[in-house]
Design an enzyme around this catalytic site. Structure first.
Site, PDB file in Angstrom:
ATOM      1  N   ALA A  43      20.110 -37.550 -23.939  1.00 39.15           N
ATOM      2  CA  ALA A  43      19.951 -36.095 -23.830  1.00 39.15           C
ATOM      3  C   ALA A  43      21.158 -35.336 -24.367  1.00 39.15           C
ATOM      4  O   ALA A  43      21.012 -34.235 -24.920  1.00 39.15           O
ATOM      5  CB  ALA A  43      19.716 -35.711 -22.367  1.00 39.15           C
ATOM      6  N   GLU A  45      22.095 -36.291 -28.986  1.00 36.76           N
ATOM      7  CA  GLU A  45      21.202 -35.805 -30.031  1.00 36.76           C
ATOM      8  C   GLU A  45      21.043 -34.290 -30.003  1.00 36.76           C
ATOM      9  O   GLU A  45      20.999 -33.638 -31.042  1.00 36.76           O
ATOM     10  CB  GLU A  45      19.842 -36.477 -29.888  1.00 36.76           C
ATOM     11  CG  GLU A  45      18.753 -35.939 -30.792  1.00 36.76           C
ATOM     12  CD  GLU A  45      19.068 -36.137 -32.263  1.00 36.76           C
ATOM     13  OE1 GLU A  45      18.518 -35.401 -33.086  1.00 36.76           O
ATOM     14  OE2 GLU A  45      19.885 -37.037 -32.585  1.00 36.76           O
ATOM     15  N   SER A  85      23.139 -31.864 -28.854  1.00 38.15           N
ATOM     16  CA  SER A  85      24.316 -31.125 -29.338  1.00 38.15           C
ATOM     17  C   SER A  85      24.483 -31.258 -30.845  1.00 38.15           C
ATOM     18  O   SER A  85      24.776 -30.278 -31.544  1.00 38.15           O
ATOM     19  CB  SER A  85      25.580 -31.621 -28.625  1.00 38.15           C
ATOM     20  OG  SER A  85      25.540 -31.300 -27.257  1.00 38.15           O
ATOM     21  N   CYS A 106      19.367 -27.547 -18.077  1.00 37.96           N
ATOM     22  CA  CYS A 106      20.304 -28.509 -18.648  1.00 37.96           C
ATOM     23  C   CYS A 106      21.652 -28.496 -17.930  1.00 37.96           C
ATOM     24  O   CYS A 106      22.344 -27.476 -17.912  1.00 37.96           O
ATOM     25  CB  CYS A 106      20.507 -28.216 -20.132  1.00 37.96           C
ATOM     26  SG  CYS A 106      21.712 -29.295 -20.934  1.00 37.96           S
ATOM     27  N   GLU A 131      31.032 -26.988 -27.137  1.00 41.70           N
ATOM     28  CA  GLU A 131      31.117 -27.934 -28.256  1.00 41.70           C
ATOM     29  C   GLU A 131      30.605 -27.314 -29.550  1.00 41.70           C
ATOM     30  O   GLU A 131      31.245 -27.425 -30.605  1.00 41.70           O
ATOM     31  CB  GLU A 131      30.304 -29.177 -27.900  1.00 41.70           C
ATOM     32  CG  GLU A 131      30.408 -30.311 -28.891  1.00 41.70           C
ATOM     33  CD  GLU A 131      29.625 -31.522 -28.423  1.00 41.70           C
ATOM     34  OE1 GLU A 131      29.001 -32.171 -29.287  1.00 41.70           O
ATOM     35  OE2 GLU A 131      29.617 -31.816 -27.212  1.00 41.70           O
TER      36      GLU A 131
END
Length: 410
Positions: free
Chosen positions: A248, A251, A253, A359, A368
């Site tokens: 989770a 991929e 981000s 999330c 990020e």
């Protein structure tokens, strides 16, 4: 009427689904924000497909829709399965409901608090600059182009996640390949590919053994050596959690970095605006999550009680699938939904899901991706795509949206 008596057939697994997705969503939503659909490969196994924003929010918050497939089993059926020693998959946050979901989330969220994320920011900056150094050198020694997805977005996301979890750096290339393959192969309907799941379990098992013997300053070490008995997880639960966080966190981000970059490069004035004002990074992340978020469809949910969504009567046992990507472009929720605009007045979106399954890593993803974009615009202010953007393609798979590649010219 797009109801159970006349399901609409939607090919959500087609190779070009993501190229056509919003046309499909618009057509469905115009008829009904909640429609009964089925895949051409699975006739007779329909589900309620939710494309409207209001109905999506309601579904994600309704505790009558369960994430755990066992929620429909009676106590007698569960007892019979136990007596027959039918193996049950370990609980994960994604496929559990309270109180199990609450217990699992409490154990993991220590790594994703605002304070923890703020402390990680210098690390993200350092790795972003290092990766762009390497990419710049490769471009000079090659044909002058760089695949930004594979040289920047993927390794940055994996490196940050690897530090949080405690994966040795030597394992990163193998994890990279595995995570990309898993993201393509898995869907909310089919679940993970068995062979890929076995490979990921090997990595998680080895990491858990490593951290039990030689703990460090990372999430897996803390989970393997909890300070409180209430936070103790079984080895099976720990492995499942590590696997979920890899799948989770990595991929999504990486996909968001690539999607945001492509969106900006195809809107040059907005690229220039971000380049000149790094404070626009935060709204850029939010607009990309709305416009081209990495999560196309949420986890399949099961109705444990009858309910009504978008005027549709959902029966006990029905499957319900929310499409955040569709909901985020609902014209009833946002004006001119197919326009990318980082100056847009802030509006709520479902890019990070909603309800109790929102999330957990949202703060980390925001930080990020914002760092990735500001570092990129500062380093390569005149960046442009190396091919016609119309030639770029999305990977197949209805669960996540991600580019196959993103060739650019610094």
């Amino acid at each position: 009427m797009l109801d159970k008596s006349r399901p609409i057939v939607v090919d959500l697994l087609a190779d070009d689904f993501h190229e056509r997705a919003h046309t499909i969503y618009d057509e469905l939503r115009a008829q009904s924000p909640v429609a009964f659909a089925e895949l051409p490969e699975q006739p007779g196994r329909g589900f309620w497909m939710i494309t409207g924003y209001t109905a999506s929010v309601a579904a994600l918050r309704d505790n009558r829709l369960a994430n755990n497939p066992r929620a429909l089993l009676s106590p007698e059926q569960l007892a019979a399965r136990a007596r027959a020693r039918i193996p049950e998959p370990p609980n994960t946050m994604l496929l559990s409901d309270p109180p199990e979901h609450t217990r699992l989330r409490r154990a993991a969220q220590q790594a994703f608090t605002p304070r923890s994320v703020t402390a990680l920011r210098p690390t993200v900056i350092r790795h972003a600059e290092r990766l762009l150094d390497a990419a710049e050198k490769a471009a000079r020694n090659g044909d002058g182009t760089v695949d930004l997805l594979h040289t920047y977005a993927y390794p940055l996301s994996l490196t940050v996640l690897g530090e949080i979890l405690g994966f040795p750096e030597a394992w990163h290339p193998g994890l990279h390949d595995l995570a990309v393959r898993a993201a393509t192969a898995s869907t909310p309907l089919s679940g993970p590919d068995p062979a890929l799941r076995e490979l990921l379990e090997g990595y998680t098992r080895d990491l858990l053994l490593l951290k039990k013997e030689s703990p460090g300053d990372d999430l897996v070490s803390r989970l393997a050596h909890p300070e409180s008995g209430r936070d103790a997880l079984s080895d099976a639960e720990l492995m499942a959690m590590i696997g979920l966080l890899v799948a989770a966190g990595f991929e999504t981000s990486a996909g968001l970095i690539a999607s945001a970059t492509l969106s900006l490069l195809t809107h040059p004035a907005q690229w220039a605006a971000l380049r000149d004002d790094p404070e626009l990074a935060a709204p850029t992340v939010e607009e990309t999550m709305r416009y081209w978020g990495p999560v196309e469809s949420a986890t399949m949910r099961l109705a444990v009680e009858p309910l009504v969504l978008g005027g549709r009567h959902i029966e006990r046992g029905d499957r319900v699938l929310v499409f955040p990507a569709a909901a985020n472009r609902d014209p009833a929720h946002i004006t001119d939904p197919h326009r990318f605009d980082i100056h847009r007045e802030p509006r709520p979106h479902l890019g990070f899901s909603g309800g109790i399954h929102n999330c957990m890593g949202a703060a980390l993803a925001r930080t990020e991706v914002a760092v990735a974009l500001t570092t990129l615009t500062a380093r390569w202010p005149e960046l442009r795509t190396a091919v016609d953007p119309a030639e770029l393609r999305w990977r197949p798979g209805m669960g996540l949206r991600g580019l196959r590649r993103l060739p650019v010219r610094p």
